[in-house]
Design a protein around this motif. Structure first.
Motif, PDB file in Angstrom:
ATOM      1  N   ARG A 138      32.189  31.570  47.393  1.00  0.00           N
ATOM      2  CA  ARG A 138      33.385  32.454  47.345  1.00  0.00           C
ATOM      3  C   ARG A 138      34.476  32.093  48.281  1.00  0.00           C
ATOM      4  N   GLU A 190      36.477  29.522  46.503  1.00  0.00           N
ATOM      5  CA  GLU A 190      37.129  30.013  45.508  1.00  0.00           C
ATOM      6  C   GLU A 190      38.596  30.620  45.983  1.00  0.00           C
ATOM      7  N   ILE A 191      38.349  31.150  47.039  1.00  0.00           N
ATOM      8  CA  ILE A 191      39.707  31.485  47.997  1.00  0.00           C
ATOM      9  C   ILE A 191      40.577  30.396  48.332  1.00  0.00           C
ATOM     10  N   ARG A 235      40.968  27.798  46.603  1.00  0.00           N
ATOM     11  CA  ARG A 235      41.394  26.956  45.467  1.00  0.00           C
ATOM     12  C   ARG A 235      42.496  27.640  45.071  1.00  0.00           C
ATOM     13  N   SER A 236      42.568  29.221  45.150  1.00  0.00           N
ATOM     14  CA  SER A 236      43.524  30.110  44.751  1.00  0.00           C
ATOM     15  C   SER A 236      44.985  30.000  45.608  1.00  0.00           C
ATOM     16  N   ASP A 237      44.857  29.434  46.722  1.00  0.00           N
ATOM     17  CA  ASP A 237      46.001  28.973  47.506  1.00  0.00           C
ATOM     18  C   ASP A 237      45.858  27.782  48.317  1.00  0.00           C
TER      19      ASP A 237
END
Length: 566
Positions: A455, A458-459, A461-463
């Protein structure tokens, strides 16, 4: 974990079978045990989860070798069995570490200590040995308990392979035995996460101000929600006071009116963090003589060297204990003498102090009146208070408490916490890293979060900005700040730096300005809806917290290494 706003909706004005006061390891354990037995559970924490003793421990899951000196064999045995169980239930979070008792110069190994280690071996392995024999005979298929190797003597070359810091002292041999380490806060958060999986609801920033009662019996609690200042109530069939060192402050008029109720005798333990380049512990911990027959330890933790602990009566502010100057000097003197170093306060990368909830019966007729044992007592209102004990024995303390609830209800609800995994393990090599996230960060994420590390990634990778480190040179990522606010009810920069990550005590000199922590405030603010002014206020607030907690002894003006170790 539910957001705070959702948790308030679920708790305020509602009714639960069990309300737990206190969000440290004991309260978290009670919530998990009760919820896993089918009780509806709400947990209320005045400050932040693990803000007290549970974030200020020695980071060890251990039997307590020194308690053998007091012949407290039952406590040691219980703790050793729990240590073995924790390695099985949370293998990513509780890990074995070799400990050395080195003989330096003309010294010879302490034969009495060798006898003590023999006892430690026996108490640690007898049950596991039976399990292994049963497994080999086909009676059971799984090895339920990790069991360390028996202690042994190693030569000087092997000592130096394990602990390079001892090279100047030319050790000729050492006893080697095993205990375990952990991240104490992450253990609390993991237990809370499992409790929620069984239906428990948790809320921090909720100060219990009153235990409600009817006809003399506890029927719930009233609390003040920090953000709004609003008084709220929650009804309960059972109220459990698991506030540790604060236990005798919950409904004190009732406790003082009861006979034979144990009293809290607070004891302060101070710990220091040192750059591993200055004191390279390598792969093992050391037991360090500290004068008058006392011992301290020096162990590797999160890439630093952790030194502790003191054990002194404490009469100060138990909500905000600080490392005392005398305690810091005492620990540095012992370390410098043992390792042949000249480390001073200005060299420290962090420090902290915690207050242990030791139990005193107040009986002057007893020669030994202080204990690390847990105590459970029930007062006339029916409120249960569980206190004392230590990090390692949290599960036993919770079981003891919920067993009492089950017993007085005549309910059929056996304990299951000995078989409930705490999180899920993840291997660093199985984690897919976004650009800029290195191997050290993956290893730390796998340890800290287990499977939930995905998790964080994933965060990140988002920014791409969130894939950056919070502190240059350290592996903690800004993405962890987002997860802390989104899924762990973090509400302040201090929540992130002292508890969700441990940077507040691992890299204190790099966090001395509001500018240094502004990226944390900005990341929190983006998630919690703060404007620019509030983000600035929150960054400044960290400086006040750090000063109040005494996390950065090296920041003290006018101090020098020489002055601090004289």
């Amino acid at each position: 974990m539910l957001s705070r706003s959702r948790a308030i909706e679920e708790i305020a004005g509602k009714s639960y079978e069990v309300v737990v006061i206190g969000g440290g390891i004991t309260g978290a354990g009670v919530a998990l045990d009760a919820a896993s037995r089918g009780y509806s559970v709400a947990l209320l924490e005045r400050g932040d989860y693990a803000v007290g003793t549970s974030s200020r421990s020695s980071k060890m899951v251990h039997g307590g070798l020194r308690y053998l000196q007091n012949f407290d064999l039952g406590l040691v045995r219980e703790a050793l069995l729990e240590r073995q169980l924790m390695v099985r239930l949370a293998p990513h979070l509780v890990y074995p570490t070799p400990f050395l008792v080195a003989a330096l110069g003309e010294e010879r190994r302490d034969r009495k200590l060798g006898l003590g280690l023999n006892m430690y071996d026996v108490m640690a392995t007898s049950r596991a040995g039976r399990r292994r024999r049963q497994r080999h005979s086909g009676e059971i298929e799984d090895d339920y308990y990790w069991s360390p190797d028996r202690h042994r003597t190693i030569d000087g070359d092997e000592v130096l392979e394990l602990v390079p810091a001892l090279a100047p002292r030319e050790p000729h041999d050492a006893y080697l035995f095993y205990d375990c380490q952990t991240d104490d806060v992450r253990l609390v958060l993991t237990v809370l996460g499992e409790a929620e999986r069984f239906g428990a609801v948790m809320l921090n920033g909720a100060e219990v101000t009153e235990v409600l009662s009817k006809d003399g019996k506890a029927t719930g609690v009233a609390f003040v929600e920090e953000s709004s200042g609003e008084r709220m109530e929650v009804a309960a069939d059972h109220v459990v006071n698991a506030t540790g060192v604060f236990a005798d402050q919950v409904r004190p008029e009732e406790l003082l009116g009861e006979e034979d109720v144990p009293r809290i005798a607070p004891s302060r333990g101070t710990h220091l963090l040192i750059d591993a380049e200055q004191l390279p512990m390598g792969k093992a911990a050391c037991i360090v003589p500290a004068g008058e027959g006392r011992m301290i330890f020096s162990l590797p933790w999160y890439g630093r060297t952790l030194v502790g602990t003191t054990d002194n009566d404490f009469e100060g502010d138990i909500a905000h204990p600080r490392p005392a100057q005398d305690d810091v000097a005492y620990l540095l003197d012992a370390v410098n003498e043992f390792f042949g170093t000249a480390i001073g306060e200005s060299d420290l990368v962090g420090a902290y102090a915690g207050v242990r909830p030791l139990i005193s019966t107040g009986d002057p007729r007893k020669s030994v009146d202080i204990s690390r044992k847990a105590e459970l007592y029930e007062t006339s209102s029916g409120m249960l208070t569980i206190t004392g004990g230590k990090l390692t024995t949290w599960r036993r303390m919770a079981k003891q408490t919920v067993d009492r609830l089950v017993e007085r209800e005549g309910r059929e609800a056996p304990c299951h916490t000995h078989e409930i995994p705490l999180g899920m393990q993840a291997r660093p090599e199985d984690l897919e890293a976004p650009a800029g996230v290195g191997e050290e960060a993956l290893e730390q994420l796998a340890f800290r979060y287990g499977h939930a590390a995905r998790r964080v990634l994933e965060i990140a990778r988002s920014d791409p900005k969130l894939a950056r480190p919070i502190v240059p040179g350290r592996p903690d990522l800004l993405a962890e700040v987002i997860l802390a606010a989104r899924s762990e009810q973090a509400r302040s920069v201090a929540d992130v730096l002292l508890r969700r990550t441990r940077l507040g005590i691992l890299a204190a000199p790099q966090l001395r300005t509001a500018k240094a922590v502004r990226p944390v405030a900005d990341a929190l603010g983006a998630e919690l809806g703060w404007g620019r002014r509030q983000r600035s206020r929150e960054a400044e607030a960290w400086l006040a917290v750090a000063a109040e907690e005494g996390t950065d002894p090296a920041a003290t003006p006018g101090r020098s290494p020489a002055a601090s170790v004289e």
